[in-house]
Design a protein around this motif. Sequence first.
Motif, short mmCIF file in Angstrom:
data_model
loop_
_atom_site.label_atom_id
_atom_site.label_comp_id
_atom_site.label_asym_id
_atom_site.label_seq_id
_atom_site.Cartn_x
_atom_site.Cartn_y
_atom_site.Cartn_z
N ASP A 1 0.65 -1.27 0.15
CA ASP A 1 0.08 -0.04 -0.14
C ASP A 1 1.02 1.25 0.02
O ASP A 1 0.27 2.45 -0.22
N GLN A 2 2.11 1.05 0.04
CA GLN A 2 3.09 2.30 0.29
C GLN A 2 4.05 2.21 -1.13
O GLN A 2 4.27 1.08 -1.57
N GLY A 3 4.46 3.49 -1.45
CA GLY A 3 5.16 3.44 -2.81
C GLY A 3 6.72 3.50 -1.97
O GLY A 3 6.87 3.72 -0.95
N HIS A 4 7.69 3.17 -3.03
CA HIS A 4 9.03 3.19 -2.47
C HIS A 4 9.87 3.69 -3.53
O HIS A 4 10.24 3.39 -4.75
N LEU A 5 10.35 5.23 -3.34
CA LEU A 5 11.12 6.14 -4.30
C LEU A 5 12.41 5.94 -4.06
O LEU A 5 12.95 5.96 -2.97
N TYR A 6 13.35 5.89 -5.05
CA TYR A 6 14.77 5.96 -4.83
C TYR A 6 15.56 7.15 -5.55
O TYR A 6 15.14 7.35 -6.62
N ILE B 1 19.13 7.08 -1.29
CA ILE B 1 18.08 7.70 -0.22
C ILE B 1 16.69 7.01 -0.77
O ILE B 1 16.44 7.57 -1.84
N THR B 2 16.02 6.57 0.15
CA THR B 2 14.95 5.96 -0.19
C THR B 2 13.68 6.43 0.81
O THR B 2 14.00 6.82 1.73
N ILE B 3 12.64 6.44 0.00
CA ILE B 3 11.30 7.23 0.78
C ILE B 3 10.19 6.27 0.68
O ILE B 3 9.71 5.91 -0.56
N PHE B 4 9.47 5.65 1.75
CA PHE B 4 8.26 5.19 1.73
C PHE B 4 7.04 6.26 1.60
O PHE B 4 7.21 7.27 2.47
N THR B 5 6.37 6.21 0.68
CA THR B 5 5.20 7.23 0.44
C THR B 5 4.04 6.66 0.49
O THR B 5 3.65 5.17 0.38
N SER B 6 2.75 7.27 0.91
CA SER B 6 1.68 7.06 0.84
C SER B 6 0.62 8.02 0.66
O SER B 6 0.96 9.28 1.11
N GLU B 7 0.03 8.22 -0.23
CA GLU B 7 -1.07 9.20 -0.56
C GLU B 7 -1.92 9.54 0.46
O GLU B 7 -2.77 10.62 0.49
N ASP B 8 -2.15 8.70 1.55
CA ASP B 8 -2.76 8.84 2.69
C ASP B 8 -2.23 9.86 3.57
O ASP B 8 -3.04 10.25 4.61
N ARG B 9 -1.07 10.15 3.52
CA ARG B 9 -0.20 10.80 4.51
C ARG B 9 -0.24 12.34 3.90
O ARG B 9 0.35 12.31 2.78
N THR B 10 -0.09 13.36 4.86
CA THR B 10 0.29 14.62 4.25
C THR B 10 1.37 15.08 5.12
O THR B 10 1.74 14.77 6.08
N PRO B 11 2.19 16.25 4.42
CA PRO B 11 3.07 16.66 5.18
C PRO B 11 2.77 17.35 6.33
O PRO B 11 1.92 18.01 6.52
#
Length: 185
Positions: free
Chosen positions: A45-50, A59-69
């Motif tokens: 359910d999370q993205g993984h950006l590299y 540097i990798t980032i776990f993302t989710s469109e359900d989370r806001t900054p």
Amino acid sequence: MHKLQVQGLHHITLMGADRQTSIDFWEGVLGMPFLFEQPNLDDPDQGHLYFDPGDGRLITIFTSEDRTPDPTRTPTDPGCVHHIAFAVSQSMYSQLVDRLNARGIDHSGEKDRGFMNSIYFKDPLGMLIELASYRFKPPLGATHADVLHEAHMVRVEQGDDAIGDPHLAIAIERLSARRQRSLSD
């Protein structure tokens, strides 16, 4: 018992908010190329950006469109990350204040750390980021860590509190003498 010997930093993975916030900051502000993305293999359910921070590592980032900054400062409790530091050249360092100001990014201003110069600011999620530039170039065959270790020894010998330019100069002289031969010796 033998150590588990590491050979360098492989990658750092951070918890991000939405995908675009991560791309806008890591590539758009810090200039790290966005290399690829895939699902988080432990949580699809999370993205993984590299991203490439400039040395070919990640540097990798776990993302989710359900989370806001949330720009609130991240925790600094024991076990938490205080900040992440990235290297910049002296020529880039000389422009950081103007470039951060142009983007409206609050920052610490220039900090003299004795052996390097730094500027601190927060990412959109409250993580403290440091951009640092060494004030010395290691002699041929030596690393920054070699110079800093030797400068520490000089600092201790002289009874000083922190490494500064005089310690670095002596350290570089000592390391150079160990690595270079001369008939005059």
